[in-house]
Design a protein around this motif. Structure first.
Motif, PDB file in Angstrom:
ATOM      1  N   PRO A 121       2.603   3.807   0.852  1.00 57.37           N
ATOM      2  CA  PRO A 121       1.628   4.864   1.154  1.00 57.37           C
ATOM      3  C   PRO A 121       0.474   4.301   1.987  1.00 57.37           C
ATOM      4  O   PRO A 121       0.072   3.140   1.796  1.00 57.37           O
ATOM      5  CB  PRO A 121       1.139   5.305  -0.233  1.00 57.37           C
ATOM      6  N   GLU A 122      -0.057   5.098   2.905  1.00 58.55           N
ATOM      7  CA  GLU A 122      -1.092   4.620   3.823  1.00 58.55           C
ATOM      8  C   GLU A 122      -2.319   4.092   3.085  1.00 58.55           C
ATOM      9  O   GLU A 122      -2.977   3.155   3.544  1.00 58.55           O
ATOM     10  CB  GLU A 122      -1.504   5.754   4.771  1.00 58.55           C
ATOM     11  N   ASP A 123      -2.638   4.677   1.929  1.00 62.28           N
ATOM     12  CA  ASP A 123      -3.817   4.219   1.185  1.00 62.28           C
ATOM     13  C   ASP A 123      -3.670   2.769   0.719  1.00 62.28           C
ATOM     14  O   ASP A 123      -4.670   2.081   0.513  1.00 62.28           O
ATOM     15  CB  ASP A 123      -4.081   5.134  -0.026  1.00 62.28           C
ATOM     16  N   ILE A 124      -2.437   2.304   0.536  1.00 61.95           N
ATOM     17  CA  ILE A 124      -2.220   0.901   0.152  1.00 61.95           C
ATOM     18  C   ILE A 124      -2.584  -0.017   1.322  1.00 61.95           C
ATOM     19  O   ILE A 124      -3.189  -1.075   1.141  1.00 61.95           O
ATOM     20  CB  ILE A 124      -0.759   0.658  -0.277  1.00 61.95           C
ATOM     21  N   TYR A 125      -2.239   0.409   2.545  1.00 59.92           N
ATOM     22  CA  TYR A 125      -2.612  -0.375   3.731  1.00 59.92           C
ATOM     23  C   TYR A 125      -4.129  -0.366   3.917  1.00 59.92           C
ATOM     24  O   TYR A 125      -4.726  -1.369   4.307  1.00 59.92           O
ATOM     25  CB  TYR A 125      -1.918   0.173   4.976  1.00 59.92           C
ATOM     26  N   LEU A 126      -4.753   0.788   3.651  1.00 61.53           N
ATOM     27  CA  LEU A 126      -6.220   0.867   3.728  1.00 61.53           C
ATOM     28  C   LEU A 126      -6.863  -0.082   2.724  1.00 61.53           C
ATOM     29  O   LEU A 126      -7.867  -0.731   3.016  1.00 61.53           O
ATOM     30  CB  LEU A 126      -6.690   2.300   3.447  1.00 61.53           C
ATOM     31  N   LEU A 127      -6.262  -0.154   1.548  1.00 57.65           N
ATOM     32  CA  LEU A 127      -6.778  -1.042   0.502  1.00 57.65           C
ATOM     33  C   LEU A 127      -6.675  -2.509   0.928  1.00 57.65           C
ATOM     34  O   LEU A 127      -7.627  -3.279   0.760  1.00 57.65           O
ATOM     35  CB  LEU A 127      -6.001  -0.814  -0.796  1.00 57.65           C
ATOM     36  N   ALA A 128      -5.526  -2.873   1.490  1.00 63.10           N
ATOM     37  CA  ALA A 128      -5.342  -4.257   1.952  1.00 63.10           C
ATOM     38  C   ALA A 128      -6.377  -4.606   3.023  1.00 63.10           C
ATOM     39  O   ALA A 128      -6.965  -5.690   3.013  1.00 63.10           O
ATOM     40  CB  ALA A 128      -3.929  -4.444   2.494  1.00 63.10           C
ATOM     41  N   LYS A 129      -6.600  -3.659   3.943  1.00 62.54           N
ATOM     42  CA  LYS A 129      -7.597  -3.875   4.993  1.00 62.54           C
ATOM     43  C   LYS A 129      -9.001  -4.009   4.386  1.00 62.54           C
ATOM     44  O   LYS A 129      -9.768  -4.906   4.745  1.00 62.54           O
ATOM     45  CB  LYS A 129      -7.563  -2.692   5.960  1.00 62.54           C
ATOM     46  N   GLY A 130      -9.327  -3.105   3.448  1.00 60.63           N
ATOM     47  CA  GLY A 130     -10.647  -3.129   2.819  1.00 60.63           C
ATOM     48  C   GLY A 130     -10.914  -4.417   2.067  1.00 60.63           C
ATOM     49  O   GLY A 130     -12.004  -4.994   2.174  1.00 60.63           O
ATOM     50  N   ILE A 131      -9.921  -4.885   1.308  1.00 60.80           N
ATOM     51  CA  ILE A 131     -10.089  -6.137   0.561  1.00 60.80           C
ATOM     52  C   ILE A 131     -10.277  -7.308   1.521  1.00 60.80           C
ATOM     53  O   ILE A 131     -11.098  -8.201   1.280  1.00 60.80           O
ATOM     54  CB  ILE A 131      -8.888  -6.374  -0.385  1.00 60.80           C
ATOM     55  N   GLY A 132      -9.536  -7.275   2.642  1.00 60.50           N
ATOM     56  CA  GLY A 132      -9.707  -8.328   3.654  1.00 60.50           C
ATOM     57  C   GLY A 132     -11.114  -8.337   4.233  1.00 60.50           C
ATOM     58  O   GLY A 132     -11.711  -9.401   4.430  1.00 60.50           O
ATOM     59  N   GLN A 133     -11.661  -7.129   4.493  1.00 56.55           N
ATOM     60  CA  GLN A 133     -13.021  -7.030   5.048  1.00 56.55           C
ATOM     61  C   GLN A 133     -14.063  -7.507   4.037  1.00 56.55           C
ATOM     62  O   GLN A 133     -15.003  -8.245   4.392  1.00 56.55           O
ATOM     63  CB  GLN A 133     -13.309  -5.584   5.466  1.00 56.55           C
ATOM     64  N   ILE A 134     -13.904  -7.077   2.791  1.00 57.64           N
ATOM     65  CA  ILE A 134     -14.853  -7.475   1.744  1.00 57.64           C
ATOM     66  C   ILE A 134     -14.789  -8.980   1.509  1.00 57.64           C
ATOM     67  O   ILE A 134     -15.818  -9.649   1.315  1.00 57.64           O
ATOM     68  CB  ILE A 134     -14.563  -6.705   0.429  1.00 57.64           C
ATOM     69  N   GLU A 135     -13.583  -9.532   1.519  1.00 59.15           N
ATOM     70  CA  GLU A 135     -13.433 -10.976   1.346  1.00 59.15           C
ATOM     71  C   GLU A 135     -14.138 -11.725   2.481  1.00 59.15           C
ATOM     72  O   GLU A 135     -14.814 -12.727   2.254  1.00 59.15           O
ATOM     73  CB  GLU A 135     -11.959 -11.360   1.318  1.00 59.15           C
ATOM     74  N   GLY A 136     -14.008 -11.202   3.719  1.00 53.45           N
ATOM     75  CA  GLY A 136     -14.672 -11.825   4.866  1.00 53.45           C
ATOM     76  C   GLY A 136     -16.184 -11.857   4.695  1.00 53.45           C
ATOM     77  O   GLY A 136     -16.834 -12.871   4.988  1.00 53.45           O
ATOM     78  N   ILE A 137     -16.745 -10.742   4.187  1.00 58.02           N
ATOM     79  CA  ILE A 137     -18.199 -10.687   3.931  1.00 58.02           C
ATOM     80  C   ILE A 137     -18.569 -11.692   2.847  1.00 58.02           C
ATOM     81  O   ILE A 137     -19.566 -12.425   2.961  1.00 58.02           O
ATOM     82  CB  ILE A 137     -18.613  -9.253   3.512  1.00 58.02           C
ATOM     83  N   GLY A 138     -17.750 -11.730   1.771  1.00 55.37           N
ATOM     84  CA  GLY A 138     -18.009 -12.656   0.661  1.00 55.37           C
ATOM     85  C   GLY A 138     -17.972 -14.108   1.100  1.00 55.37           C
ATOM     86  O   GLY A 138     -18.842 -14.901   0.729  1.00 55.37           O
ATOM     87  N   ASP A 180     -13.331   1.551   5.011  1.00 54.82           N
ATOM     88  CA  ASP A 180     -13.736   0.711   6.149  1.00 54.82           C
ATOM     89  C   ASP A 180     -15.023  -0.056   5.833  1.00 54.82           C
ATOM     90  O   ASP A 180     -16.065   0.156   6.458  1.00 54.82           O
ATOM     91  CB  ASP A 180     -13.925   1.602   7.386  1.00 54.82           C
ATOM     92  N   PRO A 181     -14.962  -0.977   4.855  1.00 48.33           N
ATOM     93  CA  PRO A 181     -16.180  -1.683   4.422  1.00 48.33           C
ATOM     94  C   PRO A 181     -16.540  -2.893   5.301  1.00 48.33           C
ATOM     95  O   PRO A 181     -16.667  -4.012   4.815  1.00 48.33           O
ATOM     96  CB  PRO A 181     -15.818  -2.118   3.001  1.00 48.33           C
TER      97      PRO A 181
END
Length: 545
Positions: free
Chosen positions: A391-408, A284-285
């Motif tokens: 697997p749920e961790d793949i969805y978490l990864l997609a969410k995390g990358i989206g959040q990090i991209e938003g910050i970037g 949850d970044p």
């Protein structure tokens, strides 16, 4: 069990209040609900003027922390839920009124210590209050500033009861509603149960912090808060206080003498490193969970929810990335099938066309002109429509990358993500061309072939018996016999390849010169011949289609 019935009664009361009694009727649970609860539940005023998604959000807020957390998790699943409901899920807040506790008494009882021997001071009013716990600031006897995360009283029992109710509810709804069965609600609830159970354990969070700190111990760009194991247990977590500011605070970044563009690159690089190098990443970044100190260090906080990629899943993700880059959609689909926990694609050809559209959409734009979040969202919708669950961790990864991209993008609108990812893509390519990697993979394939070979006598015996009994001819006639011939041809080739792999492996292990890149030349040659024979077989098989 008593707690479960209490929570069931509370759920019934709230759902009736917000006009969801139909859910009970459909699930068959209504017959277990006492009439006095139904009569006690007064519907909210102007219920018809309040939209269905709004009522769901209001009900979740009133039901408490477990349901709020479930809603927050569901806010990522745009592939399952409609935009109106996602918007309401995103409004769910985790901030609640502080719980009055005697912090010194709590520490004494939990850790079996005299607090004043270890703490110089602890502020009795929490600096933050969430549904699962509260955060108190303090100072140790040695002068180090710390924070204490303290879990709320009885929250573990309430969550456990809520999860039992949720599982029963989901199971019953799936029996009577085909649409709910398709979205695999029970899997979502079970995944959520696993996640929230881990989040409730501060010992688990401490272990996550130690693992994360160890991964980045040699990286000067990042700092992980120090933990105090001797002052922590499952209900209390003692860690270093971080004097920092949100990573999205551009004014503060500039005031400290740093360029927002550079901070964006470092932040994205650190997250990609978590995923591709360590397979252990922050789940949850968002900006509130990433701080920056005045000396330019980036600090991730709140390690209760972390994503993990098993080595096999990490390798499959790498393969998927390479196949998409190569536009090899067929191999990408094979990899998705292997990665999935549920794969029920009704139309393979249509699925292939949809993925091809995604690939060419990316190919037609430079990565700094498109949003990775949008690509992930489109891909997730396609997977959901084709009844594929990852697997749920793949969805978490997609969410995390989206959040990090938003910050970037906030720090640097012209951020070139492809440039940052290129070194990692090159590293994956180099790894896969490395003779040692090829040898390891060859050994694994050999083990698989050996296992198949060991079961061959029984298979041949079965086929021979059918031939003697006339069953094979009777059922398949000439076509069946031709297929058998083709199968036997392929089997012979597979045996030859297996023999070459065995011989090559023995030569490699013998370490006999001359060598090519540290591998005995004869062994290398054997692998090469095996690879050529394998390619010939693949080409033959593809021609058939």
């Amino acid at each position: 069990m008593i707690q479960k019935f209490k929570r069931m009664a509370r759920l019934s009361e709230i759902l009736f209040k917000y006009g969801f009694e139909e859910l009970f009727d459909r699930s068959g649970i209504e017959k277990f609900i006492p009439n006095k609860i139904k009569q006690k539940s007064k519907k909210i005023e102007n219920i018809k003027a309040t939209s269905f998604p709004e009522r769901i959000r209001m009900a979740m807020e009133e039901l408490g922390p477990t349901y709020v957390k479930l809603g927050q998790m569901c806010s990522n699943r745009t592939d399952i839920f409609p935009p109106e409901l996602i918007a309401e899920f995103q409004k769910l807040q985790d901030n609640v009124e502080p719980e009055k506790i005697n912090i010194y008494e709590k520490i004494k009882n939990e850790l079996n210590i005299e607090p004043f021997k270890y703490f110089k001071k602890i502020e009795e009013i929490p600096i933050a209050s969430a549904s699962m716990g509260q955060v108190f600031r303090g100072i140790l006897k040695n002068g180090n500033e710390i924070v204490l995360k303290v879990r709320r009283e009885n929250i573990k029992e309430i969550v456990a009861a809520d999860l039992l109710v949720m599982k029963d509810f989901a199971s019953n709804l799936e029996k009577v509603n085909e649409e709910i069965k398709k979205i695999n609600l029970s899997y979502i609830i079970n995944t959520f149960a696993n996640s929230i159970t881990k989040e409730l354990s501060f010992r688990n969070e401490l272990n996550n912090m130690e693992r994360f700190a160890n991964n980045f111990k040699n990286d000067e760009r990042i700092h992980t808060p120090k933990t105090y194991k001797e002052l922590s247990n499952d209900n209390i977590l003692c860690m270093e206080f971080i004097d920092g500011f949100k990573i999205t605070d551009i004014k503060k970044i500039k005031k400290c003498g740093f360029l927002p563009e550079e901070v964006a690159k470092v932040g994205l690089d650190l997250y990609i490193k978590q995923v591709l190098k360590y397979g252990f990443f922050h789940a949850d970044p968002h900006p509130g969970n990433i701080l920056m100190t005045e000396n330019g260090k980036i600090v991730f906080i709140d390690f209760g929810a972390m994503g993990s990629l098993y080595p096999q899943d990490k390798e499959l993700l790498e393969s998927l990335l390479m196949y998409f880059i190569q536009k090899n959609i067929k191999k990408a689909i094979e990899t998705i099938r292997e990665l999935s926990v549920m794969y029920n694609v009704p139309d393979e050809k249509n699925f292939e066309r949809e993925l091809t559209e995604i690939v060419y959409m990316v190919d037609g734009n430079s990565l700094n002109e498109i949003s990775l979040k949008d690509i992930f969202e489109k891909t997730r919708i396609i997977l959901s429509k084709n009844q594929i669950t990852l697997p749920e961790d793949i969805y978490l990864l997609a969410k995390g990358i989206g959040q990090i991209e938003g910050i970037g993008r906030h720090l640097d609108p012209s951020l070139n993500i492809s440039k940052i990812m290129k070194p990692y893509a090159n590293e994956i390519s180099k790894k896969r061309l490395n003779p040692r990697y090829i040898f390891e993979k060859g050994s694994q394939k050999f083990a698989q072939v050996s296992e198949s070979w060991l079961s061959l006598p029984e298979d041949l015996k079965s086929i021979s018996q059918k031939l003697l009994n006339g069953e094979l001819k009777h059922k398949h006639e000439v076509m069946g016999f031709k297929e058998l011939q083709k199968t036997l041809d392929r089997l012979v080739t597979a045996i030859i390849i297996a023999a070459l792999l065995i011989a090559s492996s023995i030569l490699v292990l013998s370490n006999i010169p001359p060598k090519i890149n540290g591998i005995p030349a004869l062994g290398f040659l054997g692998y090469a011949i095996s690879a050529i024979l394998g390619i010939i077989e693949i080409v033959k098989k593809n021609k058939k289609f």
